[in-house]
Design an enzyme around this catalytic site. Structure first.
Site, PDB file in Angstrom:
ATOM      1  N   ARG A 131       0.799  -1.127   0.018  1.00 27.30           N
ATOM      2  CA  ARG A 131      -0.067   0.071   0.219  1.00 27.30           C
ATOM      3  C   ARG A 131       0.728   1.214   0.023  1.00 27.30           C
ATOM      4  O   ARG A 131       1.720   1.482   1.018  1.00 27.30           O
ATOM      5  CB  ARG A 131      -0.908   0.152   1.144  1.00 27.30           C
ATOM      6  CG  ARG A 131      -1.664   1.313   1.457  1.00 27.30           C
ATOM      7  CD  ARG A 131      -2.814   1.439   0.490  1.00 27.30           C
ATOM      8  NE  ARG A 131      -3.851   2.383   0.733  1.00 27.30           N
ATOM      9  CZ  ARG A 131      -4.848   2.460   0.085  1.00 27.30           C
ATOM     10  NH1 ARG A 131      -5.245   1.885  -0.753  1.00 27.30           N
ATOM     11  NH2 ARG A 131      -5.843   3.507   0.499  1.00 27.30           N
ATOM     12  N   GLU A 136     -11.693 -21.315  28.564  1.00 29.89           N
ATOM     13  CA  GLU A 136     -10.361 -22.155  29.089  1.00 29.89           C
ATOM     14  C   GLU A 136      -9.777 -21.367  29.973  1.00 29.89           C
ATOM     15  O   GLU A 136      -8.667 -21.426  30.368  1.00 29.89           O
ATOM     16  CB  GLU A 136      -9.488 -22.584  27.777  1.00 29.89           C
ATOM     17  CG  GLU A 136     -10.239 -23.320  26.850  1.00 29.89           C
ATOM     18  CD  GLU A 136     -10.562 -24.521  27.433  1.00 29.89           C
ATOM     19  OE1 GLU A 136      -9.560 -25.307  28.157  1.00 29.89           O
ATOM     20  OE2 GLU A 136     -11.764 -24.935  27.201  1.00 29.89           O
TER      21      GLU A 136
HETATM   22  C1  LIG Z   1     -16.996   1.766   6.995  1.00 31.27           C
HETATM   23  C2  LIG Z   1     -16.498   2.861   6.228  1.00 31.27           C
HETATM   24  C3  LIG Z   1     -17.175   3.763   5.378  1.00 31.27           C
HETATM   25  C4  LIG Z   1     -16.773   4.738   4.518  1.00 31.27           C
HETATM   26  N1  LIG Z   1     -17.400   5.580   4.070  1.00 31.27           N
HETATM   27  C5  LIG Z   1     -16.888   6.491   3.272  1.00 31.27           C
HETATM   28  C6  LIG Z   1     -17.547   7.292   2.294  1.00 31.27           C
HETATM   29  O1  LIG Z   1     -18.965   7.217   2.475  1.00 31.27           O
HETATM   30  N2  LIG Z   1     -17.211   8.106   1.280  1.00 31.27           N
HETATM   31  C7  LIG Z   1     -15.649   8.324   1.157  1.00 31.27           C
HETATM   32  O2  LIG Z   1     -15.494   8.926   0.413  1.00 31.27           O
HETATM   33  N3  LIG Z   1     -15.050   7.518   1.905  1.00 31.27           N
HETATM   34  C8  LIG Z   1     -15.584   6.401   2.964  1.00 31.27           C
HETATM   35  N4  LIG Z   1     -14.588   5.640   3.494  1.00 31.27           N
HETATM   36  C9  LIG Z   1     -13.244   5.633   3.543  1.00 31.27           C
HETATM   37  C10 LIG Z   1     -12.501   6.374   4.494  1.00 31.27           C
HETATM   38  O3  LIG Z   1     -12.730   7.778   4.568  1.00 31.27           O
HETATM   39  C11 LIG Z   1     -10.998   6.029   4.251  1.00 31.27           C
HETATM   40  O4  LIG Z   1     -10.946   4.776   4.816  1.00 31.27           O
HETATM   41  C12 LIG Z   1     -10.151   6.826   5.385  1.00 31.27           C
HETATM   42  O5  LIG Z   1     -10.233   8.029   4.580  1.00 31.27           O
HETATM   43  C13 LIG Z   1      -8.625   6.174   5.452  1.00 31.27           C
HETATM   44  O6  LIG Z   1      -8.089   6.109   4.316  1.00 31.27           O
HETATM   45  P1  LIG Z   1      -7.773   4.481   3.817  1.00 31.27           P
HETATM   46  O7  LIG Z   1      -8.511   3.481   4.321  1.00 31.27           O
HETATM   47  O8  LIG Z   1      -7.396   4.692   2.497  1.00 31.27           O
HETATM   48  O9  LIG Z   1      -6.415   4.256   4.623  1.00 31.27           O
HETATM   49  P2  LIG Z   1      -4.816   4.845   4.192  1.00 31.27           P
HETATM   50  O10 LIG Z   1      -4.861   6.247   3.909  1.00 31.27           O
HETATM   51  O11 LIG Z   1      -4.217   3.722   3.146  1.00 31.27           O
HETATM   52  O12 LIG Z   1      -3.935   4.218   5.492  1.00 31.27           O
HETATM   53  C14 LIG Z   1      -3.658   3.185   6.022  1.00 31.27           C
HETATM   54  C15 LIG Z   1      -2.546   3.079   6.887  1.00 31.27           C
HETATM   55  O13 LIG Z   1      -1.431   3.753   6.797  1.00 31.27           O
HETATM   56  C16 LIG Z   1      -1.183   4.770   7.752  1.00 31.27           C
HETATM   57  N5  LIG Z   1      -0.788   5.922   6.888  1.00 31.27           N
HETATM   58  C17 LIG Z   1      -1.189   6.703   5.703  1.00 31.27           C
HETATM   59  N6  LIG Z   1      -0.389   7.715   5.537  1.00 31.27           N
HETATM   60  C18 LIG Z   1       0.383   7.874   6.444  1.00 31.27           C
HETATM   61  C19 LIG Z   1       1.536   8.848   6.722  1.00 31.27           C
HETATM   62  N7  LIG Z   1       1.552   9.902   6.074  1.00 31.27           N
HETATM   63  N8  LIG Z   1       2.004   8.826   8.102  1.00 31.27           N
HETATM   64  C20 LIG Z   1       1.599   7.580   8.820  1.00 31.27           C
HETATM   65  N9  LIG Z   1       0.830   6.834   8.555  1.00 31.27           N
HETATM   66  C21 LIG Z   1       0.134   6.699   7.287  1.00 31.27           C
HETATM   67  C22 LIG Z   1      -2.525   5.147   8.275  1.00 31.27           C
HETATM   68  O14 LIG Z   1      -2.240   5.880   9.382  1.00 31.27           O
HETATM   69  C23 LIG Z   1      -3.147   3.812   8.166  1.00 31.27           C
HETATM   70  O15 LIG Z   1      -3.003   3.054   9.387  1.00 31.27           O
HETATM   71  C24 LIG Z   1     -15.234   4.830   4.478  1.00 31.27           C
HETATM   72  C25 LIG Z   1     -14.417   3.876   5.119  1.00 31.27           C
HETATM   73  C26 LIG Z   1     -14.885   2.724   5.864  1.00 31.27           C
HETATM   74  C27 LIG Z   1     -14.233   1.735   6.326  1.00 31.27           C
HETATM   75  C1  LIG Z   2     -17.564 -18.768  22.593  1.00 31.71           C
HETATM   76  C2  LIG Z   2     -17.596 -19.480  24.000  1.00 31.71           C
HETATM   77  C3  LIG Z   2     -17.536 -20.833  24.159  1.00 31.71           C
HETATM   78  C4  LIG Z   2     -17.613 -21.425  25.307  1.00 31.71           C
HETATM   79  N1  LIG Z   2     -17.512 -22.843  25.167  1.00 31.71           N
HETATM   80  C5  LIG Z   2     -17.892 -23.302  26.305  1.00 31.71           C
HETATM   81  C6  LIG Z   2     -18.002 -24.960  26.607  1.00 31.71           C
HETATM   82  O1  LIG Z   2     -17.942 -25.637  25.268  1.00 31.71           O
HETATM   83  N2  LIG Z   2     -18.388 -25.570  27.637  1.00 31.71           N
HETATM   84  C7  LIG Z   2     -18.104 -24.991  28.917  1.00 31.71           C
HETATM   85  O2  LIG Z   2     -18.214 -25.599  29.935  1.00 31.71           O
HETATM   86  N3  LIG Z   2     -18.032 -23.530  28.791  1.00 31.71           N
HETATM   87  C8  LIG Z   2     -17.970 -22.905  27.793  1.00 31.71           C
HETATM   88  N4  LIG Z   2     -17.796 -21.488  27.513  1.00 31.71           N
HETATM   89  C9  LIG Z   2     -17.809 -20.767  29.010  1.00 31.71           C
HETATM   90  C10 LIG Z   2     -16.467 -20.218  29.464  1.00 31.71           C
HETATM   91  O3  LIG Z   2     -15.670 -21.225  29.933  1.00 31.71           O
HETATM   92  C11 LIG Z   2     -16.579 -19.035  30.437  1.00 31.71           C
HETATM   93  O4  LIG Z   2     -16.990 -17.998  29.728  1.00 31.71           O
HETATM   94  C12 LIG Z   2     -15.317 -18.804  31.190  1.00 31.71           C
HETATM   95  O5  LIG Z   2     -15.162 -19.658  32.086  1.00 31.71           O
HETATM   96  C13 LIG Z   2     -15.532 -17.423  31.869  1.00 31.71           C
HETATM   97  O6  LIG Z   2     -16.667 -17.614  32.958  1.00 31.71           O
HETATM   98  P1  LIG Z   2     -17.848 -16.419  32.762  1.00 31.71           P
HETATM   99  O7  LIG Z   2     -18.276 -16.070  31.492  1.00 31.71           O
HETATM  100  O8  LIG Z   2     -18.791 -17.048  33.518  1.00 31.71           O
HETATM  101  O9  LIG Z   2     -17.205 -15.198  33.464  1.00 31.71           O
HETATM  102  P2  LIG Z   2     -17.153 -14.676  34.945  1.00 31.71           P
HETATM  103  O10 LIG Z   2     -16.700 -15.659  35.809  1.00 31.71           O
HETATM  104  O11 LIG Z   2     -18.503 -14.304  35.451  1.00 31.71           O
HETATM  105  O12 LIG Z   2     -16.262 -13.425  35.070  1.00 31.71           O
HETATM  106  C14 LIG Z   2     -16.760 -12.192  34.537  1.00 31.71           C
HETATM  107  C15 LIG Z   2     -15.612 -11.269  34.835  1.00 31.71           C
HETATM  108  O13 LIG Z   2     -15.627 -11.226  36.327  1.00 31.71           O
HETATM  109  C16 LIG Z   2     -14.207 -11.379  36.705  1.00 31.71           C
HETATM  110  N5  LIG Z   2     -13.785 -11.987  37.772  1.00 31.71           N
HETATM  111  C17 LIG Z   2     -14.690 -13.135  38.127  1.00 31.71           C
HETATM  112  N6  LIG Z   2     -14.037 -13.493  39.393  1.00 31.71           N
HETATM  113  C18 LIG Z   2     -12.925 -12.658  39.702  1.00 31.71           C
HETATM  114  C19 LIG Z   2     -12.135 -12.550  40.971  1.00 31.71           C
HETATM  115  N7  LIG Z   2     -11.868 -13.881  41.806  1.00 31.71           N
HETATM  116  N8  LIG Z   2     -11.237 -11.623  40.640  1.00 31.71           N
HETATM  117  C20 LIG Z   2     -11.181 -10.939  39.752  1.00 31.71           C
HETATM  118  N9  LIG Z   2     -12.059 -10.747  38.728  1.00 31.71           N
HETATM  119  C21 LIG Z   2     -12.807 -11.754  38.626  1.00 31.71           C
HETATM  120  C22 LIG Z   2     -13.363 -11.814  35.519  1.00 31.71           C
HETATM  121  O14 LIG Z   2     -12.213 -11.509  34.911  1.00 31.71           O
HETATM  122  C23 LIG Z   2     -14.316 -11.425  34.367  1.00 31.71           C
HETATM  123  O15 LIG Z   2     -13.782 -10.047  33.787  1.00 31.71           O
HETATM  124  C24 LIG Z   2     -17.902 -20.757  26.528  1.00 31.71           C
HETATM  125  C25 LIG Z   2     -17.643 -19.251  26.512  1.00 31.71           C
HETATM  126  C26 LIG Z   2     -17.683 -18.481  25.221  1.00 31.71           C
HETATM  127  C27 LIG Z   2     -17.704 -17.384  25.315  1.00 31.71           C
END
Ligand SMILES: Cc1cc2nc3c(=O)[nH]c(=O)nc-3n(C[C@H](O)[C@H](O)[C@H](O)COP(=O)(O)OP(=O)(O)OC[C@H]3O[C@@H](n4cnc5c(N)ncnc54)[C@H](O)[C@@H]3O)c2cc1C
Ligand SMILES: Cc1cc2nc3c(=O)[nH]c(=O)nc-3n(C[C@H](O)[C@H](O)[C@H](O)COP(=O)(O)OP(=O)(O)OC[C@H]3O[C@@H](n4cnc5c(N)ncnc54)[C@H](O)[C@@H]3O)c2cc1C
Lengths: 691, 691
Positions: A352, A457
């Site tokens: 790019r 996990e």
């Molecule tokens: C969901 C969505 C809706 C949108 N809708 C519209 C719309 O309706 N109309 C429209 O005209 N556009 C639209 N856009 C486009 C949007 O405005 C562009 O995505 C945006 O301007 C960034 O340009 P780019 O994606 O080409 O990124 P780039 O310019 O290609 O940048 C890519 C990366 O390079 C880095 N980079 C680029 N130049 C530099 C530099 N000089 N220094 C350091 N880093 C740099 C950037 O920080 C970035 O991380 C949309 C985009 C999205 C994702």
């Molecule tokens: C896509 C997906 C697939 C899954 N698949 C399975 C599956 O196949 N079988 C299965 O058995 N389970 C499954 N799970 C469940 C998963 O194992 C639980 O989500 C996970 O164990 C975390 O428990 P919880 O979501 O109840 O979070 P909670 O225990 O409610 O925690 C919520 C928040 O509280 C914080 N918190 C809780 N206790 C403490 C503490 N003592 N100190 C500090 N912070 C605390 C946590 O850090 C967390 O930010 C799945 C979950 C997802 C999202």
């Protein structure tokens, strides 16, 4: 897919009276641990560096034959494709079909078995490494649920009588789910509310969901599973023997009709992994034979409960510890997802062009902007560091000499990796601009699948607490003898430093030879872990003395404890990275890995300047010198960015992102993907949908 | 929806010969700027604190009547609902219908006009504040595209002859799109490749896509728009007059059939905002009348080009500057999305119990864990800080006295806010555990819609560079006079400090009265901005002297320049927050805002300890004292977490997440959402889909 061999067990099964006692024990014959395959690359300069790096990052988990076969299966584009427009239902159906195909082609053909959990874990790691390259990891997740959660429960928590089910499980003939989490309890599984009450009259357990919060929740595979490994409180004679695991048939063998007393529903769409069917399950007094208890750590014989481990806390910890394969899979899968994201973002950044020295003149690749390099290069370096520790973990996992070390390392790594990788992929999305926001880029699909790795996990916050608890226990044990061994060896080195104070010459030293030395990197990390360990011990005991309540005292110390756990894990990472570089024979490989390690180490130190500066470990001049070196290393390594990501060894045909293809013109690839060449316009339904 | 009044213009339109010259200019009559509505809350203690906070955070952009009407429209649940299982096509259709309804009910009924961009911008901000509460902001985005990008282009870049289109645009009868970005150019829009070549024979422009990279890309509304504001190079007599904006009809008025020479297609599914149809557009020698040029900053009369601004760089900068309403909308919408996410995560954390002092005893809300408080409370405090600067920006935007200040502030804010909010919502997802990963939680939908705010309406990295560039220009200008005014006032205060060095007493001071004082918070921020500004100036000039190339010199300084831009923006934020608290009359409000400001300030300082410690501004004891105060403030404010999020004033009926509802039992709400009460099982298609 229909099988006759199992019709016998089906019958038992659907009567909910399956007798798991008979079975063949051959699966249990422990084979000697496969010796680590040695780094096999040649050191002649004809091998390109990226090939050497590829080999380096899978040493010990090569299994080329297995990999080839897996990629062959995934190469069936009729079945293995990602359909970004598919409905949730369609995605789930696709994943199910993919799973069935994969299991029968790979497990069904003796290439790998569930018993490799003990026989040859490196195979599992190779399998994960391949599967995590496909699509958004829904397939991988469904496979892990079936084989390494459900299957592993049968294998690790069950006894011989249960193991006869393994052949059917692993080749997809008997789909299962792992039903631990409940609506009300996720992390605190010791407080699960589902009950399995023993009925001495019939020698059965009655599985029940007594309150709504006991509803099993999030259960992967719940839409397709025929049987579940259910975690429930074992109640016998009115006594609660705490949580054990039971095999509970859910459906008839057709995989459709629910058995009486079982209710299952969908928990709905998710951030990601929508190819996986996560459901809820309720039991209404479902009777299962007593042999359904996976009874390795607790059994009921003649109506009497017994267990090889009398302390219920220790017993339960042991049961949970068996599930480590799942946790390790997450780390391995997550690292590969990160590699895929980095391949995509790096290749995009090299192709790019945006802005240039003159307004209407040629433009430069965005990779040339230091802002880009400063973000992306530490990520690439970190990936190599992760590979080093990953391979170490794999080795220790295979050697199984120190279960505790493996547990601490696997928990800490899963928490540290999954967090860093998740937040990094979010930034890679941004760094690819608008094109990164397109689903075609694959980035947000990778983001959503690694993000959940912070929760399932084992929630990261809880895992880190386990690491901290383990370190403190070890510390206490070894403190009296004043001899720190194993993971805590680094403490001995640092005690004098912590006591006598830092050397002002060293805290000020800022010459490159010092800052870039492995010694400095390792010393810094070890110093931090040592200091935080002692601080944590002091803090917890101070808080305990104040509150006389260990729950409160622990919680009041959480910030420091988590810091300790992360610091320790990072120490493990860098020490293994350094070790592996020191062992490297090939000069070219060694040279580039050395730079990556320097960047990784300095970057980690910088990320914790708060600690290093506030503990006086670094004076300001030294801190500034580190920043400057990071900039230089980033600029230097950016020259090799293409090579470094090729060195990840991703299967090119699975990259599946027009931004990340090695070949072809970037814009050609993007246009092809959106169908711009096909003269396809907005599809009719949209056009016609005008009000 | 068919309208007869416009049949005349339709005809012209479809002939691509629309004559935009006639029209009524009434829309252009500038009305006096509406004076800022004063903070209207009563100070009697009968008003609950959250009510006072609600009022505080919308002061100046209340427009209660408008808000009520918008919520009334959004209350039509037949049309305004979020369907998480809908296909992309269905989502787009829903959003289109919602847009039509909203435009006709709100804009069509004279409650607000596009011309409020100048007449009363506070109305637009109120509108954004309401709409960003609905669903995933797809509707908001589509509205912004239509009214504040396309509509604003017509209004700000066009002249009277174009303004006659505004009434049709704003009430949804004439849907438009804003076609700036191309496949090959996003940030570097000055290098766009689409051409508009003047044909003197017919007095027309010929709009063309000469190369594939000139394909318009990402264009929101492309599936439905009848007309586009297209940015293209104005070529006249073989001379390239650089990029200007043109109105180009795309479809017949039925909104379906494309006009000859126009090709439009879909760019595909996205991370989020899938209710918005983003497409690509190509032009094959499409002829448009010369009057289609939006000619405020450049016009062609009798075949001769003229412009009020002769310097092409300045002219183009001026054209782009007109699009600021879109950028400000992003900031406002993003803040509201953050509030929604915080309402959800906070209420969840207060209701979710996990673990407790004893294994089988009662459990505690996860909000009580300090790890939770340390993450969530700074986010809540930051939201209040953002509100303060948001209201200041709104006021300045309305006063329009210092366009440059507004530009710098709007750019810096958009970059700083959208980044912090995006990474924070990702953490809130994790903090809600598995339940946060469900689409029902709404969190990932909020994440995906704020994430894109880092890219569109100006990529953050580029916006920060603009801020830095502007600060350096101002610095250079004011340096000679040694009198820093406007945004740079803080420099005067700090020059002596920077020259004479820091006072060791202050850098060590760690008493609460000092650390919690607004003076310390403000001084720290101002010192940082000042120091970075001077450093940046020195660095750029040093690099220039080395390279003699300003492009390279600038890029080599990027890390520091971005740091400067962020620091300056944060200085603006805290100074406005402090100012607004100092002006607060109500004691109770003032007290809690003070704590929030202390937490915000100390937290920001901690996040940049690298700077503060390395510049010696803080000695280690002081830094440690700050960490301790942050912990205390978090624990203290967490007691009021429920109140603080209620103070955000979100419309409760739009929260739309079972985790975040104020009323009802948490698990009841979750179960209702997944249909657990309805006895709904896995839908048949899945069950039957077994292989
Ligand atoms: C969901 C969505 C809706 C949108 N809708 C519209 C719309 O309706 N109309 C429209 O005209 N556009 C639209 N856009 C486009 C949007 O405005 C562009 O995505 C945006 O301007 C960034 O340009 P780019 O994606 O080409 O990124 P780039 O310019 O290609 O940048 C890519 C990366 O390079 C880095 N980079 C680029 N130049 C530099 C530099 N000089 N220094 C350091 N880093 C740099 C950037 O920080 C970035 O991380 C949309 C985009 C999205 C994702
Ligand atoms: C896509 C997906 C697939 C899954 N698949 C399975 C599956 O196949 N079988 C299965 O058995 N389970 C499954 N799970 C469940 C998963 O194992 C639980 O989500 C996970 O164990 C975390 O428990 P919880 O979501 O109840 O979070 P909670 O225990 O409610 O925690 C919520 C928040 O509280 C914080 N918190 C809780 N206790 C403490 C503490 N003592 N100190 C500090 N912070 C605390 C946590 O850090 C967390 O930010 C799945 C979950 C997802 C999202």
């Amino acid at each position: 897919m229909e099988s006759n061999e199992t019709s016998n067990s089906i019958l038992n099964f659907e009567n909910s009276k399956a007798n798991f006692i008979e079975g063949y024990s051959s699966m249990l014959t422990f084979q000697p641990v496969v010796p680590i395959q040695k780094h096999s690359i040649s050191t002649t300069s004809t091998v390109p560096l990226y090939e050497k790096l590829k080999n380096w990052n899978i040493q010990g988990i090569e299994h080329q034959n297995l990999r080839t076969e897996i990629f062959k299966v995934l190469g069936n584009k009729q079945l293995f494709y990602s359909d970004l427009d598919a409905s949730k239902e369609q995605q789930r159906l696709n994943t199910l079909k993919q799973l069935q195909s994969l299991l029968s082609e790979i497990f069904g053909k003796d290439l790998i078995h569930i018993s490799d959990i003990k026989d040859d874990p490196s195979k599992i790691l190779a399998l994960i490494d391949c599967l995590s390259q496909f699509d958004d990891s829904s397939l991988l997740t469904k496979l892990v649920v079936n084989n390494y959660l459900f299957g592993a429960a049968v294998y690790n928590l069950g006894t011989e009588r249960h193991h006869k089910l393994l052949p059917e499980i692993e080749c997809g003939k008997l789909l299962g789910c792992f039903a631990m989490t409940e609506l009300g309890h996720g992390s605190n599984v010791r407080s699960l509310e589902t009950t399995a009450t023993y009925d001495p009259k019939t020698d059965e357990f009655i599985m029940n969901t007594p309150v709504r919060t006991a509803t099993k929740w999030w259960i992967g595979n719940a839409a397709h599973a025929v049987v579940a490994s259910v975690f429930a409180r074992l109640i016998l004679d009115g006594k609660d023997h705490e949580v054990h695991c039971f095999l509970v048939p859910l459906r008839k063998r057709n995989g459709i009709d629910l058995l009486p007393g079982v209710k299952i529903g969908d928990v709905g769409p998710k951030f990601g992994l929508n190819g996986v069917d996560n459901g809820w399950i309720q039991f209404d007094q479902v009777r299962i034979p007593s042999s359904s208890l996976l009874d390795k750590f607790g059994s009921v014989t003649n109506g009497v409960y017994s267990s090889p481990i009398s302390n219920p806390s220790r017993r339960f910890a042991n049961i949970l510890a068996q599930m480590i394969t799942g946790r390790i899979s997450i780390s391995f899968g997550t690292i590969r997802s990160f590699k895929t994201a980095l391949v995509i973002a790096t290749r995009y950044a090299l192709k790019r062009l945006q802005f240039g020295p003159s307004t209407n003149g040629p433009e430069i690749p965005i990779m040339e902007y230091p802002t880009h390099q400063l973000e992306i290069m530490p990520m690439i370096a970190t990936t190599y560091a992760y590979d080093a520790i990953k391979l170490y973990l794999a080795r220790r996992f295979m050697e199984r000499q120190d279960e505790n070390e493996i547990h601490v390392l696997a928990s800490g790594l899963k928490a540290v990796l999954s967090h860093y990788i998740t937040v990094s992929i979010l930034e890679l999305r941004r760094m690819c601009g608008g094109h990164g926001y397109s689903s075609n880029s694959k980035l947000h699909r990778l983001l959503s699948s690694v993000d959940v790795g912070r929760t399932f996990e084992g929630d990261n916050t809880l895992l880190l607490q386990q690491v901290a608890k383990d370190l403190l226990t070890q510390f206490k044990k070894e403190y009296t003898s004043n001899k720190f061994t194993g993971t805590l060896k680094y403490l001995s080195k640092n005690t004098s430093l912590l006591l006598s104070g830092l050397n002002p010459y060293t805290t000020n030293r800022r010459d490159e030879s010092h800052l870039l030395s492995f010694q400095f990197l390792l010393d810094s990390m070890e110093f931090r872990s040592s200091k935080l360990l002692i601080q944590s011990a002091q803090l917890v005991s101070k808080n305990y003395n104040k509150t006389k309540n260990s729950f409160i005292a622990w919680n009041q110390s959480l910030e420091t404890l988590l810091h300790l756990a992360r610091a320790h894990t990072e120490t493990m990472i860098i020490s293994r990275f350094i070790e592996s570089i020191n062992n490297e024979k090939d000069a070219e490989t060694k040279k580039i890995l050395t730079k990556l390690c320097q960047l990784y180490g300095l970057y980690r130190i910088r990320m914790d300047f708060e600690f290093y500066r506030n503990s006086n470990y670094l004076k300001k001049g030294k801190a500034r010198a580190i920043i400057k070196l990071i900039q230089e290393l980033c600029a230097d390594l950016a020259q090799n960015a293409a090579l470094l990501v090729k060195g990840f060894g991703n299967e090119e045909s699975l990259i599946d992102s027009p931004l990340g293809l090695e070949d072809g013109d970037l814009y050609d690839n993007i246009c092809k993907r959106v169908g711009l060449f096909s003269d396809k316009n907005y599809p009719e339904p949209i056009l016609k949908s005008k009000l």
